[in-house]
Enzyme design. Structure first.
Site, PDB file in Angstrom:
ATOM      1  N   ASP A  32       0.838  -1.193   0.000  1.00  0.00           N
ATOM      2  CA  ASP A  32       0.000   0.000   0.000  1.00  0.00           C
ATOM      3  C   ASP A  32       0.881   1.254   0.000  1.00  0.00           C
ATOM      4  O   ASP A  32       1.799   1.380   0.818  1.00  0.00           O
ATOM      5  CB  ASP A  32      -0.864  -0.044   1.273  1.00  0.00           C
ATOM      6  CG  ASP A  32      -1.938   1.020   1.294  1.00  0.00           C
ATOM      7  OD1 ASP A  32      -2.894   0.897   0.515  1.00  0.00           O
ATOM      8  OD2 ASP A  32      -1.811   1.974   2.095  1.00  0.00           O
ATOM      9  N   GLU A  48       1.376  -0.391  -5.118  1.00  0.00           N
ATOM     10  CA  GLU A  48       0.182   0.445  -5.304  1.00  0.00           C
ATOM     11  C   GLU A  48       0.628   1.899  -5.211  1.00  0.00           C
ATOM     12  O   GLU A  48       0.608   2.500  -4.146  1.00  0.00           O
ATOM     13  CB  GLU A  48      -0.869   0.123  -4.232  1.00  0.00           C
ATOM     14  CG  GLU A  48      -2.191   0.833  -4.474  1.00  0.00           C
ATOM     15  CD  GLU A  48      -2.529   1.910  -3.435  1.00  0.00           C
ATOM     16  OE1 GLU A  48      -3.602   2.487  -3.531  1.00  0.00           O
ATOM     17  OE2 GLU A  48      -1.709   2.166  -2.527  1.00  0.00           O
TER      18      GLU A  48
END
Lengths: 646, 646
Positions: free
Chosen positions: A377, A406
């Protein structure tokens, strides 16, 4: 100081940042090496690529072929995971040069006795190294070249292809020069070819408003497998912070029963190495991983390096967070916005070595539980060199582990993360909609340096992005978007039930889902079937069968005389799989036009024979006799996926 | 192992081969540096270029400016000859980042007492370093930021431009990261701007069939100076071999009185450090150099590393030559051709260090005689690394010395020689004739990496090349060719009287002169004037006046609606000189067409005002009111050279 070498080796490609970073490949992929190899004067030169796996002790040598203006090329295949070294080496080939000269003099009817004696010198230099068979021939030549009575014979043998072949095969490399050593990092195939499905485990329950568990997830595994997904990615499964927990729709006020955001990691119940108790136990999680594996599904874990204010690290390692002059801790912020449920990690801490080590330990903990794929993330908000370190440490012992970045951020940042070690990257596909934008973007990914280090992953949606073009879209549009993603890119993923059931309510004028699962539980009737699910399943099956769709870089867009029709040709390295995809980008109307077949690229079409194609979608076969073919696609089923078979 | 830095510096440009070679500039030229400077997260970053001359002890720092997507740029000027180092450095700027954040919070009406205390921390960190004037202000802020009663004042001062400027000017560079150090090599202006004239000294006599001397050359100096040439290049002036001497028109048989090729260097009378006695003495040569210098003409010496069979080196250093199995020496050859008057040097000799040293000594000998410019004959047949060594050895003590590479060979070889140290390079201009070919070639030289390391020199002809397009050509064609060469390229040269008197007889179907001066003496009536000489003189004068023509890289071709008309705009770095050149490429007919002015590139044309131009050739001035201008050029005087002045 003084370098007597005559050959210069320059502009070796592919390389990245002059070898600062390895290029990337997957097992059995090809590295097409090119280099400038130059020497002074007019002597013939030789050039080789030398390569070896990190565990091999010997270099493998492949002779390069010359093309125009001192450029040389050759390809090698990488067959094992891990690092390969490669370099280009060049030398002046005096023996071949001698033969080149004597042939021209003989053709000019010159007397070449002295040249023949020189030839003996070149033979002497290699005779000990050659095969017994060749040695016999060379001994014969030694005799012929030095015996005046055999001059005519010598003149004939001096020009022989066999001698040429022997000289070529056993070069005497004097004053050899080499490029620096470059590296390829080789991953397993999944780095390049993967089909992702994302859902929230807490939404997996059959019962309304009941928190789903890993057990519920096990129930859904066959559905995921049947649809053809091989990677099942869950948002974080760790304890969710209770301090400043977020309410529904990202509200700063949470009410009794609000489940909070799974990305607000850590509470009195534990942190990054713990399981959110409402999902089950670590045992349940391991069981799920195991059962998934049996269906060829890998569970991908979210790795989000941030904490809720009540994460154990805040107490145990206060120096990993930034403290303000008034004694409060620094919350995540993007002024004037503050994120009261999240503390960022303070990577400038003097205790950074322990922080890095704990991060590594956390990865290793989950790897030992059976996790081999991480979706990281927001990696772009943590230092690049940290990722480089932690990923390479993990890869040393666990080369199978893959990392999806990401990072919906600037292109250079996205690229830098890939260079520093991330296996795959989310991309801007989510916002590329028109034919022009799609082609431009795919060309950038596949025809520039990026092809050497980035494995793109195309996602039509994510829990964070409900793109405007899907809001209120019809089923055709959803079909389009999945087929585009899954055929343009060999890595593809969707944020699950929301996508296939076309749930698209959004916050006003935002690309965010209303009632987002990020902040609440949703219940689905997972048994409902629809055409979109059929197409997804079909496309995933074709991807399994056709290697052309298991890679991204071999792609060529075809001319098609209609801006609502996009067409492209893909192939695997040996062209045993060739596919032609055509998609109608208009979700409302039939579109038709003439498409130009990439005839010069197709593997061996016999002259005068038609191109035979089979449409996986309609099940129909066609014979195309002309370069320009008429194409017609309805909005309802807006795709052709043609297998080209001869 | 662990690198806590947050900033990544990447893709610094201009650089060559990742810094393996220096880029090149001349004195007072500009280096436009660009780099990617990236950091994780959303913090503001700072970046600088640091540069210093090799003799300086301190770096000079210039702050870079951000453009889009993490690219940064700034330019620096190089003011001295020799090497400069430069590098790019970046850091996270916490102080500016603090101000950026607090401004947004203040605008959002948030309470910022704690932020003000943080601000005091950033002020404390620099207050000792700033000027007394700024220190007073910062002390004031320390007081205001910490005094609750002055909160409103503090909120106002926290946003001040002055504080912003102080933080910008005194950055605290923590965890700073830098690129590697790259180099620029800076030459004197002549590396970039020179006007060459070549003639054979032995053809300088007034009397028919009498061998010219250096004294005769002195007589011709005023003529060369009046025509505006600043570099007078002579073919080799050393003793000419007597063994296997070539006869007229390259015949292998020389007769009594044949003078041989000056490139067949060395006889019993001496070698590369000696003067051909028929030209005069070393004293005469030095006198000529001195007299030329007084007229701002430098004598360029030919440096041809090859020998006649009777060169003293053959006797004194037999190992510097290749000996064949039959005991004979290896002649130069390009099979099946043999060159019996020339022995190549055997650079693979084990005694190469002495060979290299003797070559260096030879250069230094002539440098001590007053030579500062060498035209090196066929450098591509000697090892690149040898040139690198010998040129850099010379430049250490004699940075003024310039080297022109005569390498009519493959593009990559030509480029490699420039990278390895040659100052200037002969080019393919000699064979570029059509508008398309000229534009393509000049774009390659000036818009690719080549602009960073190669100073092209455009020659319409040489003693070796009588190009087909000049054979039988009229005066217009000769004018065209000189003007093209002298305006497209800031380095230009002609092979003298043969060019201006348009003597173009050739060997049949060859681009070689008949009765070539390479093998015999020619007598000219140097007093004859013609229009071509007038144009050459005029153009050379304009080149002296207009800095735009003293450089090659700042060039933009203009649209002109006629393939027989070529038009281009050139400018110097500060645009104090802007020139527009238009040439009719048709030597027989008038041509006309509409040309598009490069309006957006011209320096500050006031809106609504005409572009005022002055034609150096016709002496006429024009006001151009429109972007598209009508152009008409006769074949007889096929050029406009417009000065753009406002």
């Amino acid at each position: 100081m003084q370098n007597q070498k005559r050959v210069v080796v320059d502009y070796v490609s592919p390389t990245l940042n002059n070898g600062e970073f390895p290029i990337k490949r997957v097992i059995n992929e090809i590295v097409h090496v090119k280099a400038y190899v130059l020497a002074d004067g007019h002597d013939l030169i030789g050039a080789s690529v030398l390569f070896k796996h990190e565990n091999a002790s010997e270099w493998t040598e492949l002779r390069m072929n010359p093309s125009y203006d001192n450029e040389w090329y050759i390809s090698f295949a990488v067959e094992k995971q891990g690092f390969y070294d490669y370099k280009v080496t060049g030398w002046v080939d005096h023996a071949l040069n001698w033969q080149h000269g004597i042939i021209r003099k003989i053709e000019d009817h010159q007397q070449v006795s002295s040249e023949l004696l020189e030839g003996v010198g070149f033979i002497d230099a290699i005779i000990e190294r050659v095969s017994d068979f060749d040695r016999g021939y060379l001994e014969h030549l030694q005799n012929v070249f030095t015996n005046k009575d055999l001059y005519d014979n010598a003149v004939s043998e001096a020009r022989s292809d066999r001698l040429n072949h022997i000289f070529y095969s056993y070069p005497v490399k004097q004053l050899v020069n080499s490029s620096k050593v470059f590296q390829v990092y080789v991953d397993r195939l999944k780095a390049r070819f993967s089909t992702w499905y994302e859902f929230f485990p807490r939404s997996a329950s059959k019962k309304k408003e009941i928190h789903g568990t890993f057990k519920d997830c096990e129930r859904l595994l066959p559905r995921v497998a049947e649809m053809g997904f091989d990677t099942l990615y869950f948002p974080p499964v760790h304890p969710i912070g209770e301090v400043n927990r977020k309410g529904k729709n990202n509200s700063t006020e949470a009410f009794e029963g609000d489940v909070g955001s799974p990305w607000g990691i850590g509470s009195k119940l534990g942190g990054h190495k713990d399981i959110h108790s409402e999902l089950g136990t670590i045992k349940d999680f391991k069981s799920l991983i195991k059962k998934a594996k049996k269906m060829d599904i890998e569970i991908a874990m979210d790795f989000a390096l941030q904490v809720a204010p009540d994460h154990p690290w805040v107490r145990e390692h206060p120096s990993w967070f930034k403290w303000r002059p008034d004694g409060t801790v620094q919350y995540a912020e993007n002024p004037p916005k503050k994120y009261q449920d999240i503390l960022p990690i303070y990577f400038e801490t003097e205790d950074y070595k322990n922080l890095w080590k704990e991060t590594l330990d956390t990865f290793l903990y989950w790897i030992n539980c059976g996790i081999n794929v991480f979706r990281v993330d927001n990696p772009h908000t943590k230092p690049f060199y940290f990722w480089n370190w932690v990923i390479s440490e993990i890869k040393k012992e666990h080369p199978d582990v893959l990392f999806l970045a990401e990072a919906f951020t600037g292109p250079k940042i996205m690229q830098q993360l890939a260079k520093q070690g991330f296996t795959q990257s989310y991309t801007y596909f989510t916002w590329r909609e028109s034919k022009h934008d799609l082609i431009e973007y795919v060309e950038e990914l596949t025809k520039t340096e990026q092809r050497e280090f980035m494995h793109p992953n195309f996602w039509p949606n994510t829990p964070d992005i409900n793109p405007f073009h899907l809001q209120g879209a019809n089923e055709s549009k959803y079909i389009q978007r999945y087929v585009l993603a899954a055929t343009l890119s060999s890595n593809v993923g969707i944020y699950g039930p929301v996508f296939e059931y076309m749930i698209d309510e959004s916050l006003p004028n935002r690309e965010e889902y209303l009632h987002s699962e990020k902040f609440q539980i949703t219940n689905y009737d997972w048994s409902i079937k629809n055409n979109l699910i059929n197409v997804i399943t079909k496309i995933n099956k074709i991807r399994q069968e056709e290697e052309a769709l298991q890679q991204t870089n071999n792609i060529k867009f075809c001319h098609i005389e209609n801006d609502n029709l996009i067409a492209f040709y893909k192939w695997n390295d040996d062209k045993s799989s060739e596919v032609l995809v055509i998609i109608n980008l208009d979700p409302f109307n039939e579109q038709h036009g003439f498409m130009q077949l990439p005839l010069s690229d197709l593997k061996e079409i016999e002259f005068g024979r038609p191109v035979q194609v089979y449409d996986f979608i309609s099940g129909q076969s066609y014979n195309w006799y002309d370069e320009w073919c008429y194409i017609e696609l309805q909005a309802e089923l807006p795709i052709h996926v043609f297998k080209i078979n001869k």
